[in-house]
Design a protein around this motif. Sequence first.
Motif, PDB file in Angstrom:
ATOM      1  N   PHE A   1       0.875  -1.183   0.000  1.00  0.00           N
ATOM      2  CA  PHE A   1       0.000   0.000   0.000  1.00  0.00           C
ATOM      3  C   PHE A   1       0.910   1.231   0.000  1.00  0.00           C
ATOM      4  O   PHE A   1       1.052   1.904   1.005  1.00  0.00           O
ATOM      5  CB  PHE A   1      -0.928  -0.049   1.214  1.00  0.00           C
TER       6      PHE A   1
ATOM      7  N   HIS B   1      -1.112   4.263  -4.872  1.00  0.00           N
ATOM      8  CA  HIS B   1      -1.855   5.530  -4.833  1.00  0.00           C
ATOM      9  C   HIS B   1      -1.883   6.177  -6.215  1.00  0.00           C
ATOM     10  O   HIS B   1      -2.935   6.663  -6.657  1.00  0.00           O
ATOM     11  CB  HIS B   1      -1.245   6.489  -3.820  1.00  0.00           C
TER      12      HIS B   1
ATOM     13  N   LEU C   1      -4.257   4.213  -8.488  1.00  0.00           N
ATOM     14  CA  LEU C   1      -5.656   4.523  -8.178  1.00  0.00           C
ATOM     15  C   LEU C   1      -6.042   5.903  -8.713  1.00  0.00           C
ATOM     16  O   LEU C   1      -7.122   6.071  -9.286  1.00  0.00           O
ATOM     17  CB  LEU C   1      -5.902   4.440  -6.673  1.00  0.00           C
TER      18      LEU C   1
ATOM     19  N   ALA D   1      -7.698  -4.330  -7.437  1.00  0.00           N
ATOM     20  CA  ALA D   1      -8.017  -2.931  -7.145  1.00  0.00           C
ATOM     21  C   ALA D   1      -9.025  -2.443  -8.171  1.00  0.00           C
ATOM     22  O   ALA D   1      -8.889  -2.710  -9.371  1.00  0.00           O
ATOM     23  CB  ALA D   1      -6.764  -2.071  -7.187  1.00  0.00           C
TER      24      ALA D   1
ATOM     25  N   GLU E   1     -13.030   3.182  -3.475  1.00  0.00           N
ATOM     26  CA  GLU E   1     -11.838   2.431  -3.857  1.00  0.00           C
ATOM     27  C   GLU E   1     -11.933   1.058  -3.209  1.00  0.00           C
ATOM     28  O   GLU E   1     -12.053   0.950  -1.986  1.00  0.00           O
ATOM     29  CB  GLU E   1     -10.566   3.156  -3.424  1.00  0.00           C
TER      30      GLU E   1
ATOM     31  N   ILE F   1      -9.970  -2.284  -2.697  1.00  0.00           N
ATOM     32  CA  ILE F   1      -8.705  -2.994  -2.776  1.00  0.00           C
ATOM     33  C   ILE F   1      -8.889  -4.325  -2.043  1.00  0.00           C
ATOM     34  O   ILE F   1      -9.354  -4.348  -0.900  1.00  0.00           O
ATOM     35  CB  ILE F   1      -7.564  -2.161  -2.176  1.00  0.00           C
TER      36      ILE F   1
ATOM     37  N   ARG G   1      -6.804   2.635   0.468  1.00  0.00           N
ATOM     38  CA  ARG G   1      -5.470   2.764  -0.132  1.00  0.00           C
ATOM     39  C   ARG G   1      -4.352   2.720   0.900  1.00  0.00           C
ATOM     40  O   ARG G   1      -3.210   2.449   0.557  1.00  0.00           O
ATOM     41  CB  ARG G   1      -5.377   3.998  -1.024  1.00  0.00           C
TER      42      ARG G   1
END
Length: 173
Positions: free
Chosen positions: A24, A29, A32, A58, A71, A73, A113
């Motif tokens: 992560f 980031h 994303l 993701a 988001e 994940i 995230r």
Amino acid sequence: MTVLEIVKYPAEILETKTKEVTKFDRNLHKLLDDMMETMIAADGVGIAAPQVGQSIRAAIVDIGEGDPPIELINPVITAVGGEDVDLEGCLSFPDLYGEVKRPFFVRVEAQERDGSLYELEAESFEARAIMHEIDHLDGILFNKKISRIVDASEFEELDEELVQLEKDGEGIE
């Protein structure tokens, strides 16, 4: 942020189960953020990492109702309920639209995230979009779930009707 190229069917990555996210970090980031930018540029409501060439678990969903984007994940569906048949499209199938049967309700456990866990419940269109993107992460494509192919003009007419309802303040229930 960068608009990435959207992978189109029949690319093999779209039908391959993705790997769990374990880092992560800034790279995640950035991915994303780029996925979000790509989804917006393509006028989509969801996008999964395989659709931009990354085989990781993701995805992003943003149905545009004022809530922040979701988001997802390493998402896991923990419950579903009800039944719903509605129209779907997919950024990886630019000219294909069809009716797809999915559960009306979904509960999902996923990570943010930063790696923290959360649980989400959704219904109707939002649930549909979430399940569509999780299918992508499992290598399952919506073209295999279509019960009736719909002409693009029919899909666009419905979209225009929904936009007009929102403008008229009637919303979507």
